[in-house]
Design an enzyme around this catalytic site. Structure first.
Site, PDB file in Angstrom:
ATOM      1  N   ARG A 119      39.540  33.099  88.569  1.00 16.00           N
ATOM      2  CA  ARG A 119      38.372  32.497  89.203  1.00 16.00           C
ATOM      3  C   ARG A 119      37.166  32.758  88.293  1.00 16.00           C
ATOM      4  O   ARG A 119      37.293  33.428  87.277  1.00 16.00           O
ATOM      5  CB  ARG A 119      38.150  33.089  90.592  1.00 16.00           C
ATOM      6  CG  ARG A 119      37.761  34.548  90.579  1.00 16.00           C
ATOM      7  CD  ARG A 119      37.512  35.060  91.987  1.00 16.00           C
ATOM      8  NE  ARG A 119      36.902  36.373  91.943  1.00 16.00           N
ATOM      9  CZ  ARG A 119      36.753  37.160  93.004  1.00 16.00           C
ATOM     10  NH1 ARG A 119      37.177  36.776  94.185  1.00 16.00           N
ATOM     11  NH2 ARG A 119      36.181  38.336  92.891  1.00 16.00           N
ATOM     12  N   ASN A 157      29.481  32.410  94.975  1.00 18.62           N
ATOM     13  CA  ASN A 157      29.970  33.729  95.360  1.00 18.62           C
ATOM     14  C   ASN A 157      29.694  34.694  94.222  1.00 18.62           C
ATOM     15  O   ASN A 157      30.153  34.483  93.097  1.00 18.62           O
ATOM     16  CB  ASN A 157      31.485  33.680  95.631  1.00 18.62           C
ATOM     17  CG  ASN A 157      31.985  34.932  96.321  1.00 18.62           C
ATOM     18  OD1 ASN A 157      31.614  35.209  97.455  1.00 18.62           O
ATOM     19  ND2 ASN A 157      32.808  35.710  95.633  1.00 18.62           N
ATOM     20  N   GLU A 158      28.906  35.707  94.530  1.00 21.28           N
ATOM     21  CA  GLU A 158      28.653  36.778  93.566  1.00 21.28           C
ATOM     22  C   GLU A 158      28.304  36.260  92.172  1.00 21.28           C
ATOM     23  O   GLU A 158      29.045  36.479  91.206  1.00 21.28           O
ATOM     24  CB  GLU A 158      29.857  37.722  93.491  1.00 21.28           C
ATOM     25  CG  GLU A 158      30.104  38.445  94.803  1.00 21.28           C
ATOM     26  CD  GLU A 158      31.283  39.399  94.743  1.00 21.28           C
ATOM     27  OE1 GLU A 158      32.127  39.246  93.844  1.00 21.28           O
ATOM     28  OE2 GLU A 158      31.363  40.290  95.609  1.00 21.28           O
ATOM     29  N   GLU A 311      30.246  41.251 102.841  1.00 23.08           N
ATOM     30  CA  GLU A 311      31.633  41.680 102.675  1.00 23.08           C
ATOM     31  C   GLU A 311      31.709  43.196 102.613  1.00 23.08           C
ATOM     32  O   GLU A 311      30.850  43.831 102.000  1.00 23.08           O
ATOM     33  CB  GLU A 311      32.230  41.187 101.342  1.00 23.08           C
ATOM     34  CG  GLU A 311      32.378  39.713 101.187  1.00 23.08           C
ATOM     35  CD  GLU A 311      32.947  39.347  99.809  1.00 23.08           C
ATOM     36  OE1 GLU A 311      33.537  40.203  99.126  1.00 23.08           O
ATOM     37  OE2 GLU A 311      32.774  38.189  99.411  1.00 23.08           O
ATOM     38  N   GLU A 359      45.047  38.678  95.474  1.00 27.52           N
ATOM     39  CA  GLU A 359      44.526  39.729  96.352  1.00 27.52           C
ATOM     40  C   GLU A 359      45.398  39.907  97.596  1.00 27.52           C
ATOM     41  O   GLU A 359      44.919  40.214  98.674  1.00 27.52           O
ATOM     42  CB  GLU A 359      43.073  39.411  96.710  1.00 27.52           C
ATOM     43  CG  GLU A 359      42.179  39.525  95.479  1.00 27.52           C
ATOM     44  CD  GLU A 359      40.699  39.312  95.741  1.00 27.52           C
ATOM     45  OE1 GLU A 359      40.347  38.581  96.677  1.00 27.52           O
ATOM     46  OE2 GLU A 359      39.891  39.881  94.982  1.00 27.52           O
ATOM     47  N   HIS A 362      44.928  43.111  99.409  1.00 32.02           N
ATOM     48  CA  HIS A 362      43.565  43.493  99.830  1.00 32.02           C
ATOM     49  C   HIS A 362      43.510  43.671 101.340  1.00 32.02           C
ATOM     50  O   HIS A 362      44.191  42.973 102.080  1.00 32.02           O
ATOM     51  CB  HIS A 362      42.569  42.418  99.401  1.00 32.02           C
ATOM     52  CG  HIS A 362      41.152  42.883  99.424  1.00 32.02           C
ATOM     53  ND1 HIS A 362      40.432  43.023 100.591  1.00 32.02           N
ATOM     54  CD2 HIS A 362      40.328  43.287  98.423  1.00 32.02           C
ATOM     55  CE1 HIS A 362      39.225  43.473 100.307  1.00 32.02           C
ATOM     56  NE2 HIS A 362      39.131  43.643  99.002  1.00 32.02           N
TER      57      HIS A 362
HETATM   58  C1  GAL Z   1      34.513  40.397  96.325  1.00 31.44           C
HETATM   59  C2  GAL Z   1      34.727  38.901  96.327  1.00 31.44           C
HETATM   60  C3  GAL Z   1      35.838  38.507  97.266  1.00 31.44           C
HETATM   61  C4  GAL Z   1      37.037  39.371  97.051  1.00 31.44           C
HETATM   62  C5  GAL Z   1      36.633  40.790  97.192  1.00 31.44           C
HETATM   63  C6  GAL Z   1      37.780  41.747  97.027  1.00 31.44           C
HETATM   64  O1  GAL Z   1      33.790  40.846  95.263  1.00 31.44           O
HETATM   65  O2  GAL Z   1      33.550  38.238  96.716  1.00 31.44           O
HETATM   66  O3  GAL Z   1      36.159  37.167  97.054  1.00 31.44           O
HETATM   67  O4  GAL Z   1      37.560  39.147  95.776  1.00 31.44           O
HETATM   68  O5  GAL Z   1      35.690  41.110  96.229  1.00 31.44           O
HETATM   69  O6  GAL Z   1      37.340  43.079  97.165  1.00 31.44           O
END
Ligand code: GAL
Length: 687
Positions: A119, A157-158, A311, A359, A362
């Site tokens: 990504r 995103n970020e 998040e 992920e 996760h």
């Molecule tokens: C963030 C991201 C998410 C996911 C997450 C995993 O930085 O915005 O999409 O990847 O980390 O911890």
């Protein structure tokens, strides 16, 4: 959303604490969506973020949109009363995009052009990428911009993907021309007289791509500033499309903490309707709690008021090579910790654990095991808590959420400056120093704000200035006048060394602050890794020390050994009715804790709740519209009892009857009279 004015900004006050997280329905079929909605309702989830990585699904081929699935998901959510943030999916361009526009892929400093397959593969300044982002943002805004369930726009995103390719080179030159206007001014600012770097034409200037030896530090810091501004321009463009399509929903983009920093947050915050952040613990140990406080205080500072936690990981703490399980009580304490420091949400990555993709391990609110699990029970428990504390949402009339009397001055420039190579000690980082100061104040139970250099400092007794290497003349004046008027300024080593072009201020360190500090250091003495340097009074320094001559200041602690033995290490200078203190070494954490606790005591800054920190209980006051609220988060091991006036909203306990706070437990107290709340070890036998 209702609004309370604070300066130019409107405080973000949703109708309830936003609870939920990233939701990726594109990974499942409608049967799972139905199940998701049932579970969301069970857990009292009221907000999800859709579409963060859905570009390939929304636009499977250039200009061909498929939104039927999203229509259906939104319909189901809305029927269930669940709101949503809609992301623009621009952090992950689909393969068709990169195949068609290979020039829009980002390039590493060594010239490697990346390919899709993960990504964030895009060059932010590539015209084709920007155009594609505008189109998809526009399409989404036209289609969903006035949907009643839309809580806001989650743009991208970020942001934080750096690019060193040809598009970046062109955009960097444009940025430099706007900043310096004339090439001679750039040559002067970058001091290109050194190593024969003088530029004769703008086109000769490159991003700091791989070269034979170290780069010019002024070029490096300007490239970081340019990258932040360029990403901000890309953000602004998307918001413009959204507004032109008629959508008035608030817009934000999620900042990333804690490890990297590619944005200058103060300028970004001004462009958002609400500041949001992603926060992942950097330690599985007890320091994780201090980290929540640090991330939250920073974000509240950037936001200048309430903000959104976009998040966190509900079930795991991910370290370099392993993921530890996050217990329920920690997840809940952390979630309340963010709220105590200004978050209006408890949003997570992610709703349901993926079964495939990068992920798949996760953490999630719904784990692989499904609803019959410890993790999902935790999800339900937090949902209940958040409903019980809804009255905390509305901020005080003046918009201030904390009652902190101490502020840390923060600026991204100095983060970037300390990352330039060839400083006397390249092991030192801005983040570590700021974090270490914040940790000491946290351990002392003292509330802390984070402020922009030059901000309104009314109400603070102390401003702490860790490693503010790059300093503007106005910042020096700001600090001086704060001290003049009775404040305490505490400055660390590596502060005030250089001007904004990274040029060192001569005549003795710390150049720009010498006058205010009443000292002059002629030389730096760097320590070897692991070397400890004793100071009088039992403090211990490391990494850095300085040969200081007192001009007007007096010494609080001298170096007690080594080549600087007997010379001042920590100094104090009177300034008007206040003072300026200089700490010329990197105090080890325990010494730092001792030093800051002593200084706070001396200047009359009290902990939020006397005795709480000693019991391992974190106490935070969040100021509210009618009342103030004291959050108590018990990170320690022994049961405690809380007495005084107030009601714990989580258990409806009246403090007059004594509130038992078990290890791992939390309380959110609607205060009647702050001074009368007290905490003590539980009487034996009580659990
Ligand atoms: C963030 C991201 C998410 C996911 C997450 C995993 O930085 O915005 O999409 O990847 O980390 O911890």
């Amino acid at each position: 959303m209702s609004g309370a004015k604070r300066g130019a900004a409107v405080a973000y006050v949703p109708d309830r604490f936003l609870y939920g997280g990233d939701y990726n329905p594109e990974q499942w079929g409608e049967d799972v969506w139905r199940e998701d909605i049932r579970l969301m309702r069970r857990a009292r989830v009221n907000t999800v973020t859709l579409g963060v990585f859905s570009w390939a699904k929304l636009e499977p081929r250039e200009g061909e949109y498929d939104t039927a699935w999203l229509d259906r998901v939104i319909e189901m959510l809305t029927e269930a009363g669940i709101g949503f943030f809609l992301a623009t999916p621009t952090a992950s361009p689909p393969p068709w995009f990169t195949a068609r526009y290979p020039d829009a892929l980002n390039v590493r400093p060594d010239g490697t052009r990346l390919a899709h397959g993960s990504r964030d593969t895009y060059a932010v300044s590539a015209p084709a990428y920007r155009a594609a982002c505008r189109r998809i943002a526009r399409m989404l805004a036209e289609r969903y911009g006035d949907h009643p369930g839309l809580r806001g726009w989650h743009v991208h995103n970020e942001y934080g993907t750096l690019d060193y390719g040809p598009h970046a080179a062109a955009a960097f030159r444009r940025w430099l021309r706007a900043r310096y206007v004339e090439l001679d001014r750039l040559n002067d600012a970058w001091m290109t007289a050194f190593w024969s770097q003088r530029y004769d034409a703008w086109d000769e200037i490159l991003p700091p791509v791989s070269t034979q030896y170290v780069h010019n530090p002024a070029q490096l810091i300007d490239f970081r500033r340019y990258s932040s501004d360029e990403m901000l321009a890309a953000y602004d463009e998307q918001v413009r499309e959204i507004r032109q399509a008629g959508s008035r929903a608030p817009a934000t983009t999620n900042f990333m903490l804690p490890t990297w920093n590619h944005l200058e947050q103060w300028s970004w915050a001004a462009h958002q309707d609400v500041v949001s952040v992603d926060h992942y613990l950097d330690s599985n140990g007890p320091d994780g709690e201090a980290h929540v406080a640090y991330g939250s205080d920073l974000t509240r500072g950037w936001a200048g008021g309430p903000w959104l936690l976009m998040e966190q990981n509900p079930t795991g703490v991910i370290t370099r090579d392993r993921t530890y399980t996050k217990p329920t009580s920690r997840m809940i304490r952390n979630s309340l910790g963010y709220i105590a420091r200004g978050s209006q949400s408890s949003l997570f990555f992610q709703w349901r654990a993926s079964v495939g993709g990068s992920e798949q391990w996760h953490g999630a609110l719904v784990p692989h095991a499904g609803e019959d699990s410890r993790a999902f029970a935790a999800t339900c428990e937090l949902g209940e808590h958040l409903e019980k504390i809804a009255e905390v949402l509305a901020p005080s009339a003046d918009g201030r959420l904390s009652a902190a009397e101490v502020a840390i001055a923060w600026h991204a420039d100095s983060w970037w400056a300390l990352e330039t190579p060839h400083l006397p000690n390249d092991a030192l980082t801005y983040r570590d120093e700021v974090r270490a100061v914040h940790r000491s104040l946290w351990r002392a139970g003292v509330a802390t704000d984070v402020i922009r250099p030059g901000a309104d400092a009314t109400g603070y007794r102390a401003i702490i200035v860790p490693c503010l290497y790059v300093i503007a003349t106005e910042t020096v004046e700001w600090l001086r006048s704060f001290a003049e008027q009775g404040g305490t300024v505490i400055v660390s080593y590596l502060t005030g060394i250089a001007d904004e072009t990274m040029r060192i201020v001569t005549g003795g360190y710390p150049g720009a602050l010498r006058g205010m500090l009443g000292i002059s250091a002629e030389e730096v003495e760097v320590l070897a890794p692991g070397e400890r340097l004793e100071l009088s009074g039992g403090l211990v320094g490391s990494e850095w020390s300085e040969r200081i001559a007192l001009r007007a200041a007096s010494s609080l602690h001298d170096y007690a050994a080594g080549v600087l033995e007997g010379l001042p290490a920590i100094t104090r200078n009177r300034q008007g009715s206040g003072e300026a203190i200089y700490v010329s070494t990197k105090l080890e954490q325990e010494s730092r804790d001792e030093f800051f606790a002593a200084q706070m005591k001396r200047i009359g800054v009290a902990p939020v709740l006397a005795g709480a920190a000693d019991l391992g209980v974190e106490a935070i006051v969040r100021r509210g519209r009618e009342r103030d609220y004291m959050f108590l988060l018990h990170h320690g091991a022994d049961a405690a009892t809380v007495t005084g006036q107030g009601i714990d909203l989580l258990t409806s306990t009246d403090l007059a009857n004594g509130l038992a706070l078990a290890p791992g437990g939390s309380a959110v107290i609607r205060m009647s009279d702050a001074d009368r709340i007290a905490i003590m070890p539980a009487t034996p036998g009580e659990k």
